[in-house]
Design a protein around this motif. Sequence first.
Motif, PDB file in Angstrom:
ATOM      1  N   TYR A  73       0.834  -1.204   0.000  1.00 15.06           N
ATOM      2  CA  TYR A  73       0.000   0.000   0.000  1.00 15.06           C
ATOM      3  C   TYR A  73       0.870   1.257   0.000  1.00 15.06           C
ATOM      4  CZ  TYR A  73      -2.656   3.865   1.939  1.00 15.06           C
ATOM      5  OH  TYR A  73      -3.192   5.107   2.164  1.00 15.06           O
ATOM      6  N   PHE A  74       1.851   1.340   0.923  1.00 21.93           N
ATOM      7  CA  PHE A  74       2.660   2.559   1.012  1.00 21.93           C
ATOM      8  C   PHE A  74       3.569   2.712  -0.208  1.00 21.93           C
ATOM      9  CE2 PHE A  74       1.367   2.431   5.502  1.00 21.93           C
ATOM     10  CZ  PHE A  74       0.907   3.735   5.605  1.00 21.93           C
ATOM     11  N   LYS A  75       4.070   1.625  -0.765  1.00 23.41           N
ATOM     12  CA  LYS A  75       4.857   1.722  -2.005  1.00 23.41           C
ATOM     13  C   LYS A  75       3.986   2.272  -3.129  1.00 23.41           C
ATOM     14  CE  LYS A  75       8.200  -1.897  -1.013  1.00 23.41           C
ATOM     15  NZ  LYS A  75       8.631  -3.282  -1.310  1.00 23.41           N
ATOM     16  N   LEU A  81      10.428   3.396   1.027  1.00 22.89           N
ATOM     17  CA  LEU A  81      10.600   2.508   2.167  1.00 22.89           C
ATOM     18  C   LEU A  81      11.971   1.855   2.133  1.00 22.89           C
ATOM     19  CD1 LEU A  81       7.134   0.693   2.078  1.00 22.89           C
ATOM     20  CD2 LEU A  81       7.828   2.583   3.560  1.00 22.89           C
ATOM     21  N   PRO A  82      12.575   1.612   3.295  1.00 21.16           N
ATOM     22  CA  PRO A  82      13.864   0.915   3.329  1.00 21.16           C
ATOM     23  C   PRO A  82      13.670  -0.549   2.940  1.00 21.16           C
ATOM     24  CG  PRO A  82      13.014   1.156   5.544  1.00 21.16           C
ATOM     25  CD  PRO A  82      12.075   1.908   4.650  1.00 21.16           C
ATOM     26  N   GLU A  83      14.758  -1.172   2.507  1.00 21.59           N
ATOM     27  CA  GLU A  83      14.726  -2.612   2.217  1.00 21.59           C
ATOM     28  C   GLU A  83      15.622  -3.318   3.214  1.00 21.59           C
ATOM     29  OE1 GLU A  83      12.879  -4.358   0.174  1.00 21.59           O
ATOM     30  OE2 GLU A  83      11.925  -2.618  -0.731  1.00 21.59           O
ATOM     31  N   PRO A  84      15.150  -4.267   3.971  1.00 19.41           N
ATOM     32  CA  PRO A  84      13.753  -4.695   3.977  1.00 19.41           C
ATOM     33  C   PRO A  84      12.876  -3.675   4.700  1.00 19.41           C
ATOM     34  CG  PRO A  84      14.957  -5.901   5.652  1.00 19.41           C
ATOM     35  CD  PRO A  84      15.965  -5.038   4.924  1.00 19.41           C
ATOM     36  N   PRO A 111       4.016   3.321   7.890  1.00 19.98           N
ATOM     37  CA  PRO A 111       5.073   2.373   7.528  1.00 19.98           C
ATOM     38  C   PRO A 111       5.869   1.848   8.727  1.00 19.98           C
ATOM     39  CG  PRO A 111       5.127   4.262   6.053  1.00 19.98           C
ATOM     40  CD  PRO A 111       4.182   4.600   7.182  1.00 19.98           C
ATOM     41  N   TRP A 112       5.706   2.502   9.916  1.00 19.80           N
ATOM     42  CA  TRP A 112       6.527   2.154  11.071  1.00 19.80           C
ATOM     43  C   TRP A 112       5.750   1.726  12.301  1.00 19.80           C
ATOM     44  CZ3 TRP A 112       6.819   6.680   8.237  1.00 19.80           C
ATOM     45  CH2 TRP A 112       7.832   6.680   7.281  1.00 19.80           C
ATOM     46  N   SER A 113       4.417   1.783  12.251  1.00 16.33           N
ATOM     47  CA  SER A 113       3.651   1.407  13.439  1.00 16.33           C
ATOM     48  C   SER A 113       2.218   1.058  13.060  1.00 16.33           C
ATOM     49  CB  SER A 113       3.636   2.565  14.447  1.00 16.33           C
ATOM     50  OG  SER A 113       2.882   3.653  13.927  1.00 16.33           O
ATOM     51  N   TYR A 114       1.562   0.327  13.981  1.00 15.20           N
ATOM     52  CA  TYR A 114       0.146   0.063  13.792  1.00 15.20           C
ATOM     53  C   TYR A 114      -0.530  -0.136  15.137  1.00 15.20           C
ATOM     54  CZ  TYR A 114       1.049  -4.983  14.360  1.00 15.20           C
ATOM     55  OH  TYR A 114       1.425  -6.215  14.829  1.00 15.20           O
TER      56      TYR A 114
END
Length: 120
Positions: A73-75, A81-84, A111-114
Motif C-alpha cells: 500500500y505505502f509503495k 521505504l527501506p529494504e527490507p 510504515p513504522w507502526s500500527y
Amino acid sequence: MGLSTHVLDTMHGTPAAGMEVALYTTDGTGEDARATLVRRFTLNADGRSDGPLYDNTTLKTGTYRLVFDVAGYFKARGVSLPEPNFLNRVSLDFGVARADQHYHVPLLVSPWSYSTYRGS
C-alpha cells in the motif's frame, strides 16, 4: 452486521484506499495453527471492504486472521521505504466468542507502526 474492517493511513491522515487484505479462518493456536483463505479484497475509497466480510447469518464462533499488505500500500502511494521494510504485512489474529454480535476490526497504520482494537 457480522464482521467488518476499516484501515486508516496515519501517515497521510486518510483512509487506506486500495490496500490489499486477506481474510482467513484459523484452526489451532501458536505455531500449529492452520489458516484457510476465505477471500482477498481491496479496500474502497473509505478504507473499508465493500460490505461485511461475514454477515450475522454466516459469522461463526471461532478464530480468524486478517492480513493487511502494508508495504504494498505505502509503495503504491509513492512512499520511499527501506529494504527490507519495517512492516511488510500486518497479521491480526482474533477470536469471535459471540457470533450474534458485531465484530469490527479497525487498523491504524503507518510504515513504522500500527494499532488495532475491537471497534463498534
